[in-house]
Design a protein around this motif. Sequence first.
Motif, short mmCIF file in Angstrom:
data_model
loop_
_atom_site.label_atom_id
_atom_site.label_comp_id
_atom_site.label_asym_id
_atom_site.label_seq_id
_atom_site.Cartn_x
_atom_site.Cartn_y
_atom_site.Cartn_z
N LEU A 1 -36.38 21.19 17.13
CA LEU A 1 -35.15 20.95 18.68
C LEU A 1 -36.00 19.75 18.61
CD1 LEU A 1 -33.84 23.55 19.68
CD2 LEU A 1 -32.86 21.96 17.96
N GLU A 2 -37.88 19.89 18.77
CA GLU A 2 -38.14 18.72 19.04
C GLU A 2 -37.70 17.08 18.46
OE1 GLU A 2 -42.57 16.97 19.84
OE2 GLU A 2 -42.20 18.64 18.88
N ASN A 3 -37.13 16.04 19.24
CA ASN A 3 -37.10 14.98 18.69
C ASN A 3 -35.80 14.98 18.36
OD1 ASN A 3 -39.44 14.29 19.46
ND2 ASN A 3 -39.56 12.41 17.89
N PHE A 4 -34.92 16.09 18.47
CA PHE A 4 -33.66 16.12 17.79
C PHE A 4 -32.31 16.53 18.73
CE2 PHE A 4 -36.30 16.83 14.47
CZ PHE A 4 -34.98 17.00 12.95
N THR A 5 -31.08 15.73 18.88
CA THR A 5 -30.31 16.29 20.08
C THR A 5 -29.08 16.89 19.39
OG1 THR A 5 -30.94 14.78 21.60
CG2 THR A 5 -29.37 15.30 21.57
N ILE A 6 -28.56 18.30 19.62
CA ILE A 6 -27.23 17.95 18.94
C ILE A 6 -26.24 18.24 19.81
CG2 ILE A 6 -26.43 19.93 17.76
CD1 ILE A 6 -29.47 19.83 16.59
N ALA B 1 -18.76 15.22 12.51
CA ALA B 1 -17.95 14.13 12.26
C ALA B 1 -16.38 13.98 12.92
CB ALA B 1 -17.25 13.62 10.29
N GLY B 2 -15.67 12.90 13.90
CA GLY B 2 -14.55 12.95 14.09
C GLY B 2 -14.60 13.26 15.45
N GLY B 3 -16.00 13.62 15.91
CA GLY B 3 -16.74 14.24 17.26
C GLY B 3 -16.69 12.81 18.35
N SER B 4 -17.68 13.14 19.57
CA SER B 4 -17.95 12.20 19.88
C SER B 4 -19.08 11.07 19.56
CB SER B 4 -18.09 13.04 21.11
OG SER B 4 -17.82 14.29 22.32
N LEU B 5 -19.79 11.31 19.50
CA LEU B 5 -20.91 10.37 18.81
C LEU B 5 -20.24 9.93 17.66
CD1 LEU B 5 -23.94 12.83 18.37
CD2 LEU B 5 -23.28 11.55 20.03
N ALA B 6 -19.57 10.03 17.16
CA ALA B 6 -18.71 9.17 15.85
C ALA B 6 -17.51 8.10 16.58
CB ALA B 6 -17.91 10.23 14.40
N GLU B 7 -17.54 7.99 17.41
CA GLU B 7 -17.10 7.03 18.51
C GLU B 7 -16.81 6.50 20.14
OE1 GLU B 7 -12.21 6.32 17.39
OE2 GLU B 7 -12.20 8.63 17.42
N GLY B 8 -17.67 7.75 20.03
CA GLY B 8 -18.45 7.17 21.59
C GLY B 8 -18.68 6.31 21.80
N ILE B 9 -20.30 5.88 21.52
CA ILE B 9 -22.02 5.13 21.58
C ILE B 9 -21.42 3.95 20.62
CG2 ILE B 9 -24.15 5.74 22.08
CD1 ILE B 9 -23.30 8.85 22.60
N ASP B 10 -22.17 3.06 21.04
CA ASP B 10 -22.57 2.01 20.17
C ASP B 10 -23.91 2.12 20.12
OD1 ASP B 10 -22.51 -0.31 19.52
OD2 ASP B 10 -22.63 -1.39 21.08
N PHE B 11 -24.17 2.70 18.51
CA PHE B 11 -25.95 2.96 18.42
C PHE B 11 -25.80 2.12 17.52
CE2 PHE B 11 -23.94 6.94 18.16
CZ PHE B 11 -24.86 7.76 19.18
N LYS B 12 -26.13 0.23 18.35
CA LYS B 12 -26.70 -0.02 17.25
C LYS B 12 -28.24 -0.96 17.28
CE LYS B 12 -26.50 -3.62 21.41
NZ LYS B 12 -25.42 -4.27 22.74
N ASP B 13 -28.74 -1.39 16.00
CA ASP B 13 -29.63 -2.15 16.19
C ASP B 13 -30.96 -0.27 16.05
OD1 ASP B 13 -29.29 -4.89 15.81
OD2 ASP B 13 -29.90 -5.14 18.74
N ASP B 14 -32.36 -0.59 16.66
CA ASP B 14 -32.94 1.00 16.58
C ASP B 14 -32.34 2.04 16.74
OD1 ASP B 14 -34.60 -1.04 15.09
OD2 ASP B 14 -35.99 -1.30 16.83
N GLY C 1 -17.69 18.77 25.22
CA GLY C 1 -17.95 18.85 26.58
C GLY C 1 -19.30 18.32 27.31
N THR C 2 -19.63 18.08 26.45
CA THR C 2 -21.07 17.18 27.04
C THR C 2 -20.93 16.31 26.73
OG1 THR C 2 -22.39 18.31 25.67
CG2 THR C 2 -23.60 16.64 26.46
N PRO C 3 -20.60 15.40 28.78
CA PRO C 3 -21.04 13.57 28.84
C PRO C 3 -21.66 12.62 27.54
CG PRO C 3 -21.38 14.74 30.59
CD PRO C 3 -21.77 16.17 29.67
N LEU C 4 -20.90 11.95 27.26
CA LEU C 4 -21.60 10.75 26.71
C LEU C 4 -22.50 10.18 26.91
CD1 LEU C 4 -18.33 9.24 24.96
CD2 LEU C 4 -20.06 10.64 23.93
N GLN C 5 -23.12 9.59 28.59
CA GLN C 5 -24.15 9.44 29.36
C GLN C 5 -25.50 10.19 28.77
OE1 GLN C 5 -23.27 9.80 33.28
NE2 GLN C 5 -25.96 7.96 33.98
#
Length: 645
Positions: A521-526, A551-564, A530-534
Amino acid sequence: FKPYPQQIEVMEFVSKCFKESKNALVESPTGTGKSLIIRAIMLEYLKSSNQNQQQQQQTSKLPDWLFQAAIKAEQNQIAVESSSVQKLRDTLKNIHYFPQNSVNFINQLCVMNNIDFVQQQQINDLLTYTYQPQHKQAIFSSRTHSQLQQFQKQIQLTSTALASRKVYCMHQSKQDIEDIDYFCKNNSCIYRKQEQLLVGLVKSFQSADFVQAAQKESACPYYVSLLRQNLSDVILMTHQQLDESFNQNAVLFVDEAHQLINVVKQKHEAEVSLAELDQFQLKLEQYLQKSTFLAENTFLSLSQILMQLQKLIKLTKYLQNQFVAASKADLAKLLAEFDLVIFIKAEIELFRRERFTHRIRQKLNEQVIYKALQFLELLCHEDVQSQFLLVGSHDQQSENQKNFRLKLVHLEPKMELKYKNVACFGGTLQKDSFTKHFTQKFEFLQVGHIIQKDQLKIKVIKELQGKEFVFNSQTQQNEQIYHDLALYVQNKRKTLPKEQNMLVFMPNYASIEKLKKSIQLENFTIEQPGTPLQKYEERCKLENHVMIGVAGGSLAEGIDFKDDLCRFLIIIGIPFPNIGDFYVKEMLKMDKDYLLHQAFIKVNQCIGRAVRWVGDWASVELIDSRFTQYWDYLSYWIKQIGQSK
């Protein structure tokens, strides 16, 4: 700034549709500047009216009659030497915000200002919410209030964001108010005086933040927003508010339109347990027994609801030991057998309008009443015997028979967007699956991405550890597969430069939990439900980090993963719906490609996380040999740009 060819294409397409009184549906990928496109079309549409010129700042040239009324109202708040003004102020102390009371106020106000009859009528209409806009209006809708606020900051037009009483309430103790709607309508709120509202209204047009301006004048922002909406160029609202009654002569712009389908579905489904039905029945019976003061018609309406509720309980008890699912002919027969072909919409509307939820609740969660009423209301739907599915289920965590649940779902729900013209925008729109949920007809346009082909590289990984890789319901039970996947992901992370991060999507939370056991889990976030996007936003800024989501969850729509934040993206498996679900089975009877359509909406959304603007770039790997077979289900822009298959 010079617009991209794709942006010009969309603007010309939508403008042409509006001129021909047609509706527009545009699939435009994330990062192509949809917000800018919408603002440009909106501005051009509003400028075309001689009655509503472009506003250079966040101010408005309001009618003289409104300024006159507001100026005098402000004088009334501070003047004490005039006995007539003092008399008016004393009168206003007891005036509630009701149409019948506002007439008296307006009459006195107009006499004191020598306002002519036409202007008097305009003010009266404004304060009784019957004022009709004298100019063209646009409505902008998105999924959340935060997205509306972001759009509002970008437009140089007078705009009003609509929200609930609870959102705009100024009372510090608003969290302790059980029924804020009832509190608002039946209390002499100190922030609802009409003088304050008129002053707050005018001052709100002289500020970039109308809520702060209204609060400064001790005027309720909620009621000021209602007054502002017909004087504004643009009204902003969430998808959930779109079926409410607003200016039907306005044009509607919908961002993230694929989310609008979920709203349509949510409004046409209901779920309730036997325990919840029993609780509601008990409280309603007790209320009717004690409430001898009720008008006869009201008593009969509540009795009708109680009678149908008792029938529904009888049906639920009958089904709890043997029932699985029923639809169409079987459901029609079942409802007829228990005499649940009902017509009590008017009674339910009266129940809600008169706030009976809060009259009878007494320690009963209001959601219990809400769910029961929603279920009864759907039983009144004209399609209930032909287009609905009824599903029964037991709570796996409880042995209590009363936790048996019934779910009623419309299989082909539709919604009418009651506006002059409609333009819907989204990055993962599918024409047929979208338009079938609306009564309007749409002209459809697909546009490519603004990035170049060398900025997005897509590769299908057909094999893992020298064997063909298919991540289906059977192979997802194989623990060795998760060890292989964990090793693959960890090795990929090590190849990335220190400043670059990686995003991994899996088909469901169960597979994520199994992968979690095999990965360091080092360097990994699962992702956790219900976890806040912040929290994710903070973690994804760490160097050489891997975010793993569904796929279809919070990370698939809620965060702007731009650039690096996302230079490498992996999608493991195809996120098909659960084939064992009765709703899915029914949908497959009507659409043989339903599984693929639903799965690739999620896949396309995930890929859209990788490239967010014209200078962005990323590599994408689709790990499952079936991606080659279903390549054509990828979005138009992905097939157009993706270099490798």
